[in-house]
Design a protein around this motif. Structure first.
Motif, PDB file in Angstrom:
ATOM      1  N   GLY A  63       0.800  -1.222   0.000  1.00 20.81           N
ATOM      2  CA  GLY A  63       0.000   0.000   0.000  1.00 20.81           C
ATOM      3  C   GLY A  63       0.828   1.265   0.000  1.00 20.81           C
ATOM      4  O   GLY A  63       0.379   2.306  -0.498  1.00 20.81           O
ATOM      5  N   GLU A  64       2.041   1.198   0.514  1.00 18.18           N
ATOM      6  CA  GLU A  64       2.882   2.400   0.546  1.00 18.18           C
ATOM      7  C   GLU A  64       3.329   2.824  -0.853  1.00 18.18           C
ATOM      8  O   GLU A  64       3.782   3.955  -1.048  1.00 18.18           O
ATOM      9  CB  GLU A  64       4.106   2.186   1.432  1.00 18.18           C
ATOM     10  CG  GLU A  64       5.127   1.211   0.905  1.00 18.18           C
ATOM     11  CD  GLU A  64       6.307   1.037   1.849  1.00 18.18           C
ATOM     12  OE1 GLU A  64       7.415   1.428   1.466  1.00 18.18           O
ATOM     13  OE2 GLU A  64       6.113   0.532   2.975  1.00 18.18           O
ATOM     14  N   PRO A  67      -0.264   5.622  -4.923  1.00 18.94           N
ATOM     15  CA  PRO A  67      -0.504   7.052  -4.697  1.00 18.94           C
ATOM     16  C   PRO A  67      -1.864   7.307  -4.052  1.00 18.94           C
ATOM     17  O   PRO A  67      -2.790   6.501  -4.161  1.00 18.94           O
ATOM     18  CB  PRO A  67      -0.451   7.640  -6.121  1.00 18.94           C
ATOM     19  CG  PRO A  67       0.356   6.659  -6.910  1.00 18.94           C
ATOM     20  CD  PRO A  67       0.016   5.317  -6.334  1.00 18.94           C
ATOM     21  N   GLU A  68      -1.975   8.431  -3.393  1.00 26.51           N
ATOM     22  CA  GLU A  68      -3.201   8.788  -2.690  1.00 26.51           C
ATOM     23  C   GLU A  68      -4.402   8.839  -3.628  1.00 26.51           C
ATOM     24  O   GLU A  68      -4.303   9.316  -4.763  1.00 26.51           O
ATOM     25  CB  GLU A  68      -3.029  10.147  -1.996  1.00 26.51           C
ATOM     26  CG  GLU A  68      -4.184  10.547  -1.110  1.00 26.51           C
ATOM     27  CD  GLU A  68      -3.927  11.848  -0.380  1.00 26.51           C
ATOM     28  OE1 GLU A  68      -4.840  12.303   0.339  1.00 26.51           O
ATOM     29  OE2 GLU A  68      -2.829  12.403  -0.526  1.00 26.51           O
ATOM     30  N   ALA A  69      -5.526   8.321  -3.150  1.00 24.93           N
ATOM     31  CA  ALA A  69      -6.806   8.356  -3.869  1.00 24.93           C
ATOM     32  C   ALA A  69      -6.742   7.663  -5.230  1.00 24.93           C
ATOM     33  O   ALA A  69      -7.469   8.034  -6.150  1.00 24.93           O
ATOM     34  CB  ALA A  69      -7.292   9.797  -4.026  1.00 24.93           C
ATOM     35  N   SER A  70      -5.907   6.670  -5.355  1.00 27.36           N
ATOM     36  CA  SER A  70      -5.783   5.946  -6.622  1.00 27.36           C
ATOM     37  C   SER A  70      -6.990   5.051  -6.865  1.00 27.36           C
ATOM     38  O   SER A  70      -7.695   4.635  -5.946  1.00 27.36           O
ATOM     39  CB  SER A  70      -4.519   5.079  -6.616  1.00 27.36           C
ATOM     40  OG  SER A  70      -3.355   5.850  -6.704  1.00 27.36           O
ATOM     41  N   ARG A  71      -7.182   4.726  -8.143  1.00 30.89           N
ATOM     42  CA  ARG A  71      -8.149   3.710  -8.546  1.00 30.89           C
ATOM     43  C   ARG A  71      -7.334   2.469  -8.910  1.00 30.89           C
ATOM     44  O   ARG A  71      -6.499   2.524  -9.808  1.00 30.89           O
ATOM     45  CB  ARG A  71      -8.966   4.200  -9.736  1.00 30.89           C
ATOM     46  CG  ARG A  71      -9.841   5.419  -9.408  1.00 30.89           C
ATOM     47  CD  ARG A  71     -10.244   6.177 -10.643  1.00 30.89           C
ATOM     48  NE  ARG A  71      -9.060   6.695 -11.336  1.00 30.89           N
ATOM     49  CZ  ARG A  71      -9.123   7.373 -12.487  1.00 30.89           C
ATOM     50  NH1 ARG A  71     -10.268   7.616 -13.052  1.00 30.89           N
ATOM     51  NH2 ARG A  71      -8.006   7.807 -13.060  1.00 30.89           N
ATOM     52  N   ARG A  90      -5.659   0.883   2.782  1.00 26.70           N
ATOM     53  CA  ARG A  90      -5.743   2.147   2.042  1.00 26.70           C
ATOM     54  C   ARG A  90      -7.201   2.517   1.771  1.00 26.70           C
ATOM     55  O   ARG A  90      -7.683   2.417   0.629  1.00 26.70           O
ATOM     56  CB  ARG A  90      -4.957   2.023   0.737  1.00 26.70           C
ATOM     57  CG  ARG A  90      -3.445   1.914   0.920  1.00 26.70           C
ATOM     58  CD  ARG A  90      -2.865   3.199   1.528  1.00 26.70           C
ATOM     59  NE  ARG A  90      -3.263   4.362   0.756  1.00 26.70           N
ATOM     60  CZ  ARG A  90      -2.614   4.795  -0.333  1.00 26.70           C
ATOM     61  NH1 ARG A  90      -1.513   4.187  -0.731  1.00 26.70           N
ATOM     62  NH2 ARG A  90      -3.043   5.856  -0.986  1.00 26.70           N
ATOM     63  N   ASP A  92      -8.495   5.274   1.402  1.00 25.84           N
ATOM     64  CA  ASP A  92      -8.620   6.422   0.506  1.00 25.84           C
ATOM     65  C   ASP A  92      -8.669   6.016  -0.962  1.00 25.84           C
ATOM     66  O   ASP A  92      -9.100   6.790  -1.818  1.00 25.84           O
ATOM     67  CB  ASP A  92      -7.432   7.365   0.698  1.00 25.84           C
ATOM     68  CG  ASP A  92      -6.106   6.686   0.355  1.00 25.84           C
ATOM     69  OD1 ASP A  92      -5.748   5.716   1.067  1.00 25.84           O
ATOM     70  OD2 ASP A  92      -5.448   7.088  -0.623  1.00 25.84           O
ATOM     71  N   ALA A  93      -8.227   4.802  -1.274  1.00 31.16           N
ATOM     72  CA  ALA A  93      -8.172   4.318  -2.648  1.00 31.16           C
ATOM     73  C   ALA A  93      -9.401   3.466  -2.960  1.00 31.16           C
ATOM     74  O   ALA A  93     -10.029   2.902  -2.060  1.00 31.16           O
ATOM     75  CB  ALA A  93      -6.891   3.518  -2.872  1.00 31.16           C
ATOM     76  N   ASN A 119     -15.035   0.893  -0.325  1.00 28.73           N
ATOM     77  CA  ASN A 119     -14.098   1.233  -1.397  1.00 28.73           C
ATOM     78  C   ASN A 119     -13.769   0.028  -2.290  1.00 28.73           C
ATOM     79  O   ASN A 119     -12.754   0.030  -2.994  1.00 28.73           O
ATOM     80  CB  ASN A 119     -12.798   1.814  -0.822  1.00 28.73           C
ATOM     81  CG  ASN A 119     -12.069   0.850   0.097  1.00 28.73           C
ATOM     82  OD1 ASN A 119     -12.685  -0.042   0.691  1.00 28.73           O
ATOM     83  ND2 ASN A 119     -10.759   1.014   0.231  1.00 28.73           N
ATOM     84  N   ASP A 137      -5.546   3.595 -12.137  1.00 29.00           N
ATOM     85  CA  ASP A 137      -4.207   4.186 -12.088  1.00 29.00           C
ATOM     86  C   ASP A 137      -3.151   3.143 -11.765  1.00 29.00           C
ATOM     87  O   ASP A 137      -1.978   3.303 -12.118  1.00 29.00           O
ATOM     88  CB  ASP A 137      -4.151   5.273 -11.001  1.00 29.00           C
ATOM     89  CG  ASP A 137      -5.302   6.252 -11.097  1.00 29.00           C
ATOM     90  OD1 ASP A 137      -5.414   6.922 -12.138  1.00 29.00           O
ATOM     91  OD2 ASP A 137      -6.094   6.342 -10.136  1.00 29.00           O
TER      92      ASP A 137
END
Length: 214
Positions: A63-64, A67-71, A90, A92-93, A119, A137
């Protein structure tokens, strides 16, 4: 009698670092793997003692690299490794889990609903059938096929720039060499082998990163 799933002090520390406040969700996921996951043949019973280190943490540390908010599209999700582990780590993804086998899809849906993961979407079908279903992404995969075959399954899912994160073993470098031509033909601009989680896990996770710039 409740099922006890072993986790060492170091693994617990790693899990707390990776999952944060969502550690209880990760614990429930591991419980699903240890019970219905093994009962339905998604994992072998010999994997029970190493569900945390060999499977869930091994996947979640990737997960690191996202990128933030990735699909994210996860190819061959099977027992939710790495897809569900990453979705918990994650939040946010957004994750599209791609799996062709009905019994695995049914299990993934049951677990996703039980964990309340908003998500996650699940697509029943092969990777090539998922092309165009969602703009992504990042594409992830673990234990699907050798990299030469995996490249054909994953790279076409990226419409524009992005990358493939393939969790591999010690033969990663050899696989990259054998797959170099097909990766270039499919739009891969750079390919490298990295390790993640070395500061958290006894055995860091090896990842092949294929970057696409379209």
């Amino acid at each position: 009698m409740a099922l006890t799933i072993e986790i060492s002090t170091k693994e617990l520390l790693a899990a707390r670092t990776i999952f944060g406040d969502d550690l209880p969700l990760a614990e429930r996921f591991v419980h699903h793997l240890a019970t219905s996951g093994i009962e339905r043949g998604l994992l072998g019973p010999r994997e029970l003692p190493r569900l945390w280190d060999r499977h869930v943490l091994n996947c979640a540390v990737v997960g690191e690299l996202i990128p933030e908010a990735s699909r994210v599209a996860d190819v061959g999700s099977g027992a939710g490794l790495p897809g569900l582990a990453l979705a918990i780590a994650r939040p946010d993804a957004a994750f599209l889990l791609i799996e062709p086998l009905e019994r695995r899809v049914n299990w993934l849906r049951e677990v996703t609903e039980d964990l309340g993961l908003k998500n996650v979407e699940i697509f029943r079908g092969r990777a090539e059938q998922a092309i165009g279903k969602s703009d992504v992404d990042v594409v992830t995969a673990r234990a699907v096929s050798a990299l030469s075959g995996l490249a054909s399954l994953t790279l076409p899912l990226l419409k524009g720039p992005g990358e493939v994160l393939a969790i591999k073993g010690r033969s990663a470098g050899e696989e990259v060499e054998k797959a170099a031509k097909i990766i270039r033909r499919l739009g891969g601009k750079s390919t490298r082998v990295e390790t993640v989680g070395g500061d958290l896990l006894d055995e860091p996770t090896t990842v092949v990163r294929i970057v696409v710039e379209r």
